[in-house]
Design a protein around this motif. Structure first.
Motif, PDB file in Angstrom:
ATOM      1  N   GLY A   1      27.745  45.810  46.083  1.00 57.02           N
ATOM      2  CA  GLY A   1      26.624  46.922  46.370  1.00 57.02           C
ATOM      3  C   GLY A   1      27.428  48.505  46.309  1.00 57.02           C
ATOM      4  N   GLU A   2      28.743  48.409  45.964  1.00 61.05           N
ATOM      5  CA  GLU A   2      29.348  50.001  46.295  1.00 61.05           C
ATOM      6  C   GLU A   2      29.380  50.849  44.695  1.00 61.05           C
ATOM      7  N   THR A   3      29.764  51.915  44.672  1.00 58.97           N
ATOM      8  CA  THR A   3      29.816  52.983  43.759  1.00 58.97           C
ATOM      9  C   THR A   3      30.862  53.814  44.059  1.00 58.97           C
ATOM     10  N   LYS A   4      31.875  53.789  43.237  1.00 59.63           N
ATOM     11  CA  LYS A   4      32.812  54.986  43.370  1.00 59.63           C
ATOM     12  C   LYS A   4      32.875  55.746  41.718  1.00 59.63           C
ATOM     13  N   THR A   5      33.221  56.984  41.972  1.00 61.14           N
ATOM     14  CA  THR A   5      33.604  57.110  40.574  1.00 61.14           C
ATOM     15  C   THR A   5      34.760  58.219  40.601  1.00 61.14           C
ATOM     16  N   ILE A   6      35.732  58.314  39.303  1.00 63.26           N
ATOM     17  CA  ILE A   6      36.397  59.112  38.979  1.00 63.26           C
ATOM     18  C   ILE A   6      36.099  60.127  37.461  1.00 63.26           C
TER      19      ILE A   6
END
Length: 592
Positions: A551-556
């Motif tokens: 369920g997690e979202t991360k961005t670069i």
């Protein structure tokens, strides 16, 4: 009042001038009407040609009908060209305002007619002599004669299409009315497609006879990438098949499971500069040969692994389950030894997820994977295939970098090197800045089936003459696995905590190959772990690690800048299990 006295010669000269002016006006009116009428007629012909082109696209399963339709299409395009190339029209092209509009219309009509009459028609004529059945395998054999006959007209067609494309690309859009500019841009795009298609056909016609064994037996290694466990070019090599071709006959002669192939303490080949980014793994394990972004190196590595298993191959072909699903649209459903029916709709889920829910033994998984690839291959060689759908499937697979090919033959590789089939590292040119946006699994699992990338590419500083310009890349990753993935999914999917990654967490090790000549302005890793990397040639490579719980979202975010007039950019991404996610993202400064 008496008329002023004028000498007779002066009166005569006055009348001549008046009549000359009247004649000029009449001629101008006639010319205007002439151009208007001919322009309207040319428009009608081009509009009819446009409609006919769409109908021809639907007739590719009947080459004879398509060839006849192309002749009719050529009649319309030739008429449009003739109507816009007479001396009156050509003379009017020198006039202010209206002249550039007329010149652009004439250029469009001429370019379209050249492509239809000098490119499409000769190819259709040759193909029509053979008929559709010539492109179908019969008893496992393809008649290579058809490709030999197509080679010369295909190369001529490629030259014609490229010339027409360059002519339209050179049309000055600045003085054009919006409606004319839009038409020129539309034709520009169509000619780009025509150039790509004819070039691909020409190269295929040159390559296929020898690769199909027209000059003697050939052995090829077919590797299937598994997008559930990412590698730069798509996924790990889960299974490999040996295919022998001889005089057009195609036979599956062996299967190799990557889990059964030996690993080595040292790379089987020198990895060069890629060793600084990927260490030794691409050269120690067959599963990792797709970790390098250059398929020519991947091919040589795979060939060497096969050679050490006693199997000599002259080329390496790679595809993934998404490409298999495209091929299944051409073959229809196929039956597997397990009793499963493999279709274009279920192939990706069955091969990249369901198989791991069903079988715990990796060898059983590899065997299922290999049997699926073999079944599709068998359906293709049996000849029960729709040629038009097959061409579409192969074209889409190549465009999306899901179908790759390397040949140990220098002449063949030279033909491949200028196509997406060769799997090259994206290179920046005078018009387009290109980035490589690659992802590799760091979990030691099949969790990437549940990870979805969302990539955006945007420009800043796009005003006319504005430099330097900034290009910003955002890569967001989302883990859509079930919240209880650690307990509800098999250990083989989650990794079971191997490599220090908690079960259910997806770890991605990503690399971004920056465009040559661009410098980093900002770089932000939403994982909070910063960036590593190095240099490959003249390109900086930024690497990062991202851990995602369900369920997690991360961005670069990476912003690069260059003092350049380049206005277009592309990001070439790792092909994923999602057929709706294009591996090639484009961005343009627009209004220039």
């Amino acid at each position: 009042m008496p008329e002023p006295f004028l000498p007779s010669p002066a009166r005569t000269a006055g009348r001549v001038i008046v009549w000359a002016l009247l004649a000029a006006v009449v001629l101008a009116v006639i010319a205007t009407v002439w151009i208007g009428v001919r322009g309207a007629m040319a428009y009608d012909h081009l509009r009819t040609a446009q409609q006919s082109a769409g109908e021809i696209a639907g007739q590719l399963d009947d080459i004879g009908a398509a060839a006849g339709a192309i002749d009719d299409l050529g009649a319309h395009t030739s008429a449009a060209r003739d109507l816009t190339s007479d001396p009156i029209w050509a003379g009017a092209e020198a006039l202010p305002w209206i002249g550039p509009q007329l010149a652009a219309v004439a250029d469009v009509a001429d370019a379209i007619d050249r492509v239809v009459t000098d490119a499409a028609a000769p190819i259709a004529a040759v193909a029509g002599d053979f008929g559709t059945d010539a492109f179908r395998p019969v008893d496992g054999r393809i008649d290579t004669t058809v490709f030999a006959e197509l080679e010369a007209p295909s190369w001529r067609a490629a030259d014609v299409a490229a010339s027409a494309r360059d002519d339209i690309a050179a049309v000055d859009r600045r003085p054009l009315l919006p409606i004319v500019e839009d038409a020129v841009d539309e034709v520009d795009g169509l000619l780009q497609q025509a150039t790509t298609a004819t070039d691909a056909l020409a190269r295929a016609s040159s390559l296929l006879p020898s690769m199909l064994g027209a000059d003697g037996p050939r052995d090829h290694l077919l590797v299937t990438q598994n997008n559930a466990e990412w590698r730069t070019l798509g996924g790990i090599v889960g299974a490999a098949s040996v295919i022998r071709t001889n005089e057009g006959r195609i036979a599956l002669t062996g299967q190799l499971s990557s889990s059964d192939i030996a690993s080595y303490d040292r790379p089987v080949l020198d990895l060069g500069e890629y060793e600084t980014i990927y260490q030794l793994k691409p050269g120690r394990y067959l599963q990792n040969v797709t970790q390098v972004p250059d398929f020519s190196l991947t091919g040589r590595l795979a060939q060497e692994f096969a050679a050490r298993e006693g199997q000599s191959v002259g080329s390496v072909i790679s595809l993934d389950p998404v490409a298999l699903s495209y091929l299944l649209e051409a073959t229809g459903p196929v039956q597997l030894p397990t009793g499963d029916e493999l279709t274009s709709d279920n192939a990706v889920q069955l091969l990249l997820n369901d198989v791991y829910l069903r079988y715990e033994d990796p060898r059983m998984q590899d065997a299922f994977f290999a049997s699926a690839a073999a079944a599709v291959f068998q359906a293709l060689t049996d000849g029960n295939v729709d040629p038009a759908k097959l061409v579409t499937a192969l074209g889409r697979s190549g465009t999306e970098h899901r179908l790759l090919l390397w040949s140990a033959d220098d002449a063949e590789q030279k033909l491949l090197a200028q196509t997406t089939l060769s799997g090259p590292v994206p290179a920046t040119d005078d018009d387009t800045a290109r980035l490589g946006v690659y992802m590799n699994d760091g979990t030691g699992s099949k969790m990437d089936y549940y990870v979805t990338p969302d990539v955006t590419l945007t420009w800043d500083g796009c005003g006319p003459g504005t430099t330097p310009r900034t290009l910003t890349l955002d890569v967001s990753l989302t883990n859509s696995a079930p919240t209880d993935a650690a307990t509800s999914l098999p250990r083989y999917i989650t990794g079971g905590g191997a490599f220090g990654v908690p079960a259910g967490t997806a770890r991605t090790v990503g690399e971004v190959y920056l465009p040559a000549g661009f410098d980093v302005v900002t770089s932000v890793n939403g994982n909070g772990t910063g960036f590593g990397g190095g240099m490959v040639g003249d390109r900086q490579v930024l690497s990062y690690t991202m851990d995602l719980e369900p369920g997690e979202t991360k961005t670069i975010t990476i912003a690069v800048r260059a003092d350049t007039a380049i206005t277009d950019a592309e990001a070439w991404m790792t092909p994923t299990a999602d057929a709706d996610l294009s591996p090639v993202l484009q961005s343009s400064c627009g209004g220039e």
